[in-house]
Structure formats: structure tokens, C-alpha cells
Design an enzyme around this catalytic site. Structure first.
Site, short mmCIF file in Angstrom:
data_model
loop_
_atom_site.label_atom_id
_atom_site.label_comp_id
_atom_site.label_asym_id
_atom_site.label_seq_id
_atom_site.Cartn_x
_atom_site.Cartn_y
_atom_site.Cartn_z
N ARG A 228 0.85 -1.18 0.00
CA ARG A 228 0.00 0.00 0.00
C ARG A 228 0.90 1.24 0.00
O ARG A 228 2.02 1.21 0.54
CB ARG A 228 -0.89 0.03 1.25
CG ARG A 228 -2.03 -0.96 1.24
CD ARG A 228 -3.15 -0.53 0.28
NE ARG A 228 -4.30 -1.39 0.36
CZ ARG A 228 -4.57 -2.39 -0.51
NH1 ARG A 228 -3.75 -2.66 -1.50
NH2 ARG A 228 -5.68 -3.09 -0.38
N HIS A 276 -1.70 0.63 -9.63
CA HIS A 276 -2.37 -0.34 -8.74
C HIS A 276 -2.98 -1.50 -9.56
O HIS A 276 -4.18 -1.76 -9.51
CB HIS A 276 -3.45 0.35 -7.90
CG HIS A 276 -3.81 -0.42 -6.65
ND1 HIS A 276 -4.08 0.18 -5.45
CD2 HIS A 276 -3.94 -1.75 -6.42
CE1 HIS A 276 -4.38 -0.73 -4.54
NE2 HIS A 276 -4.30 -1.93 -5.12
P1 NDP Z 1 -1.89 -11.81 4.83
O1 NDP Z 1 -2.71 -11.32 5.95
O2 NDP Z 1 -2.10 -13.20 4.34
O3 NDP Z 1 -0.33 -11.70 5.18
C1 NDP Z 1 0.22 -10.61 5.83
C2 NDP Z 1 1.68 -10.89 6.15
O4 NDP Z 1 2.27 -9.70 6.67
C3 NDP Z 1 1.87 -11.99 7.18
O5 NDP Z 1 2.99 -12.77 6.88
C4 NDP Z 1 2.11 -11.19 8.47
O6 NDP Z 1 2.89 -11.88 9.44
C5 NDP Z 1 2.88 -10.02 7.94
N1 NDP Z 1 2.79 -8.88 8.85
C6 NDP Z 1 1.69 -8.15 9.18
N2 NDP Z 1 2.00 -7.20 10.08
C7 NDP Z 1 3.32 -7.34 10.32
C8 NDP Z 1 4.23 -6.66 11.16
N3 NDP Z 1 3.86 -5.63 11.96
N4 NDP Z 1 5.52 -7.07 11.17
C9 NDP Z 1 5.92 -8.09 10.40
N5 NDP Z 1 5.10 -8.79 9.57
C10 NDP Z 1 3.82 -8.40 9.53
O7 NDP Z 1 -2.09 -10.76 3.64
P2 NDP Z 1 -2.01 -11.02 2.07
O8 NDP Z 1 -0.72 -11.68 1.76
O9 NDP Z 1 -3.26 -11.65 1.57
O10 NDP Z 1 -2.03 -9.50 1.51
C11 NDP Z 1 -0.98 -8.61 1.84
C12 NDP Z 1 -1.26 -7.22 1.31
O11 NDP Z 1 -1.02 -7.12 -0.10
C13 NDP Z 1 -2.70 -6.70 1.43
O12 NDP Z 1 -3.01 -6.30 2.74
C14 NDP Z 1 -2.68 -5.52 0.46
O13 NDP Z 1 -2.26 -4.36 1.13
C15 NDP Z 1 -1.63 -5.93 -0.57
N6 NDP Z 1 -2.26 -6.18 -1.88
C16 NDP Z 1 -1.93 -5.37 -2.95
C17 NDP Z 1 -2.49 -5.59 -4.19
C18 NDP Z 1 -2.09 -4.77 -5.36
O14 NDP Z 1 -2.73 -4.88 -6.42
N7 NDP Z 1 -1.07 -3.96 -5.26
C19 NDP Z 1 -3.46 -6.66 -4.41
C20 NDP Z 1 -3.71 -7.47 -3.25
C21 NDP Z 1 -3.13 -7.21 -2.03
P3 NDP Z 1 2.34 -13.24 10.14
O15 NDP Z 1 2.33 -14.28 9.03
O16 NDP Z 1 3.33 -13.56 11.18
O17 NDP Z 1 0.94 -12.93 10.63
C1 OXD Z 2 -6.41 -5.78 -2.71
C2 OXD Z 2 -6.01 -4.83 -3.75
O1 OXD Z 2 -6.16 -5.52 -1.54
O2 OXD Z 2 -6.52 -4.96 -4.87
O3 OXD Z 2 -6.97 -6.85 -3.05
O4 OXD Z 2 -5.19 -3.95 -3.52
#
Ligand code: NDP
Ligand code: OXD
Length: 313
Positions: A228, A276
Site C-alpha cells: 500500500r 495499482h
Molecule cells: P496476509 O494477511 O495473508 O499476510 C500478511 C503478512 O504480513 C503476514 O505474513 C504477516 O505476518 C505479515 N505482517 C503483518 N504485520 C506485520 C508486522 N507488523 N511485522 C511483520 N510482519 C507483519 O495478507 P495477504 O498476503 O493476503 O495480503 C498482503 C497485502 O497485499 C494486502 O493487505 C494488500 O495491502 C496488498 N495487496 C496489494 C495488491 C495490489 O494490487 N497492489 C493486491 C492485493 C493485495 P504473520 O504471518 O506472522 O501474521
Molecule cells: C487488494 C487490492 O487488496 O486490490 O486486493 O489492492
């Protein structure tokens, strides 16, 4: 699973097609109510909100909501203050979304790994300069976030031959991937990796994580931000690009989208912007998991991929 309530979905998104979602969900239920904020005539019938953002008039008039299902993997666009208390929230997990994110990460990583970012810049200057190619096994890539998307990205990059390090809140036992956590782990990863891919969720803890103190650990690192815009302190990136701590940035997300005219990222010789587009979900593949969550919500069961209010993801 015994479901006695008739599912009725309130759909709200400025990006996703209500028709495509209605058709995909209709294949999952014999009888389905489906409306948008403009055509909801009986709010009390609505029991599921399937939304990218909270509708303008809020959700509070839907008194019988059993679940809020995000149309995005990220949920930071849903302001917790606007969500009704006690209604569980789930994020979207979809194979098409994962596959598109993995493809984007591969494309962006290979572009940096084979110096296309450098040659694009040289080309604009009519400057011919040989830079010796390297093999993937000689390049170290760091992935911030090892959840649904980050672990898929890290695994594919590992399979391409890169040395992959990952960072998450808890350590992850992923074969062939070095797992780090905590602030020391983040600093170590930044020191070791030539390419840094961010795919963290945006939470109060991760806001501004791509900042001066992280860039100080970097030495000519290529940054790829697919998480993000709020993860990045934009002024700090501009400084790090000027000092060489960061060699180039590939930004799929920015603090303000669309990026405003005149922003210094437009036309920056070391910045590649994409609007995006890294990931795209598909109703055809996502409807099944959404339908499972609708059934679970109506049966009073915990949701899959439920967001923890305390962690914010
Ligand atoms: P998940 O919830 O599956 O994974 C999040 C990961 O981030 C986990 O490994 C978690 O650790 C880690 N994490 C969260 N907070 C912290 C922290 N404070 N310190 C260290 N590690 C942390 O999310 P997704 O993989 O499904 O999605 C991730 C992000 O990708 C979304 O929230 C979105 O912002 C972005 N996204 C962007 C898109 C785009 O088109 N650009 C499309 C889709 C998503 P742990 O495993 O230990 O809980
Ligand atoms: C999502 C995105 O979070 O599209 O799925 O960014």
C-alpha cells in the site's frame, strides 16, 4: 452445514462488477438476494456485506449483518469506525489474485535483476554502457510479508533460483527461504537483499515502514512496493534515490491514487509507476471461497481469513 437464512448480499465497489459477482454467486446458491446501496429496498433482509469500501451512507442501517466480506486482500480501506460492532470481517483470498500478484512480482524482480531499469535510464540518455549480467542464484531478494501473497511470491522466486529472505511477524518454516522477524530481522534483511519486495498489509504498525531508517541499511537496493502507498514515506524514498541507498523503485501503489499531477515520482528517472494493477481478483475463482464464508456466517461459524481487529489484518 445447515443454513436456514436466505443469503442476501449487499454489494459495494467502485472497481468490481456487480453483475459479474451476482452471476458467479448465483451459481453457488439456489436462492440469493443481491443488491447495491442504490437498490436496497429492504435493508433488514441484507445479511452479508461484500464490499471494497463502506457505502457512502454507512452500514448501520443493515441491522441483520452477519459478516462483512472484503473485496480486497487488504482491509485498510475499511475504516473500523464505520463498521458495525461485533460483525466479523474477512479479507479476500483468491487464486487469481495470488497468481496475478506472483506474475507482477516476477516481472518486476527480473526487470531489476537483469538491469532493465538501468538500461531504460541509459537509453533515455543515449548512453551505451555494458553491465555484466548475473544469474538469479547470485541475487538475494527480500519479501516483506509472508502471508497468503508474500509466501506465494517468495516460493516462486526461490524456484526461479534467487536466494530468498522473508520477513513476517512470526517466523515461517518455508523450505529454502530464510525467515526473519522483528526490527533486527528487518534491518538484516535490508542489508542483505539487492531487491526488496513489499507485500505487507497496511496497519498502524506497518505504516511508513519503508522509510529513512530502513533505507539507511540498503546499498543500491531495488525497491518494489506492491503493498500500500501508506507503507512508503515518499520524501524518504526521494532522498534514498538521490543518495544511492535505493537504486530504483517500482511502485504499484501510492499514498494518493491516482498519483496527483506534478508529483516528483512522475518522470523520476529511477521510478517506475504502475497504476495499482499488481493483483486482480476474479469473481469466477473467488466466488467459491466467498460462498463458503457466506454459509459459515449464516450458520454462526467463524469465517475463513477472518481479520483480527487487534492486529488490523
Ligand atoms: P496476509 O494477511 O495473508 O499476510 C500478511 C503478512 O504480513 C503476514 O505474513 C504477516 O505476518 C505479515 N505482517 C503483518 N504485520 C506485520 C508486522 N507488523 N511485522 C511483520 N510482519 C507483519 O495478507 P495477504 O498476503 O493476503 O495480503 C498482503 C497485502 O497485499 C494486502 O493487505 C494488500 O495491502 C496488498 N495487496 C496489494 C495488491 C495490489 O494490487 N497492489 C493486491 C492485493 C493485495 P504473520 O504471518 O506472522 O501474521
Ligand atoms: C487488494 C487490492 O487488496 O486490490 O486486493 O489492492
Amino acid at each position: 452445514m445447515t443454513v436456514t437464512l436466505r443469503p442476501h448480499v449487499l454489494f459495494n465497489s467502485e472497481w468490481d462488477s456487480p453483475l459479474a459477482w451476482k452471476s458467479a454467486l448465483a451459481l453457488q446458491f439456489d436462492d440469493l438476494g443481491f443488491s447495491t446501496p442504490d437498490d436496497t429496498h429492504s435493508p433488514d433482509a441484507v445479511n452479508i456485506a461484500l464490499i471494497w469500501k463502506v457505502p457512502r451512507e454507512g452500514l448501520h442501517r443493515f441491522r441483520n449483518l452477519k459478516a462483512i466480506l472484503s473485496l480486497g486482500a487488504g482491509v485498510n480501506q475499511l475504516d473500523p469506525a464505520q463498521l458495525p460492532d461485533g460483525v466479523p470481517l474477512a479479507r479476500l483470498v483468491d487464486q487469481t489474485l495470488t497468481d496475478t500478484m506472483v506474475e507482477y512480482a516476477k516481472a518486476a524482480v527480473f526487470r531489476c535483476h537483469r538491469n532493465f531499469d538501468v538500461f531504460e535510464r541509459h537509453g533515455r540518455l543515449e548512453h551505451w554502457q555494458y553491465v555484466a549480467p548475473r544469474l538469479a542464484r547470485d541475487t538475494t531478494v527480500g519479501v516483506l510479508g509472508l502471508g497468503e501473497l508474500g509466501s506465494a511470491i517468495a516460493t516462486v522466486l526461490r524456484d526461479e533460483g534467487f536466494e530468498v529472505h522473508g520477513w513476517s511477524r512470526s517466523l515461517k518454516p518455508l523450505a529454502g527461504i530464510t525467515s526473519h522477524s522483528g526490527s533486527n530481522g528487518l534491518a538484516e534483511l535490508a542489508r542483505r537483499c539487492a531487491i526488496l519486495v513489499n507485500v505487507l498489509p497496511l496497519t498502524p504498525e506497518t505504516e511508513g515502514i519503508l522509510s529513512r531508517s530502513l533505507f539507511a541499511q540498503c546499498q543500491g537496493t531495488r525497491l518494489i512496493n506492491m503493498g500500500r502507498g501508506g507503507h512508503l514515506v515518499e520524501a524518504d524514498l526521494l532522498d534514498a534515490l538521490a543518495s544511492g541507498h535505493v537504486a530504483s523503485a517500482t511502485l504499484d501503489v501510492t499514498a494518493v491514487e491516482p498519483l496527483p499531477p506534478g508529483h516528483p515520482f512522475w518522470n523520476h528517472p529511477r521510478v517506475l509507476l504502475t497504476p495499482h494493477v499488481a493483483g486482480l481478483s476474479s469473481p469466477a475463482t473467488a466466488a467459491q471461497v466467498v460462498a463458503t464464508n457466506i454459509r459459515r456466517a449464516l450458520a454462526g461459524q467463524p469465517l475463513l481469513h477472518q481479520v483480527s481487529a487487534a492486529r488490523g489484518y
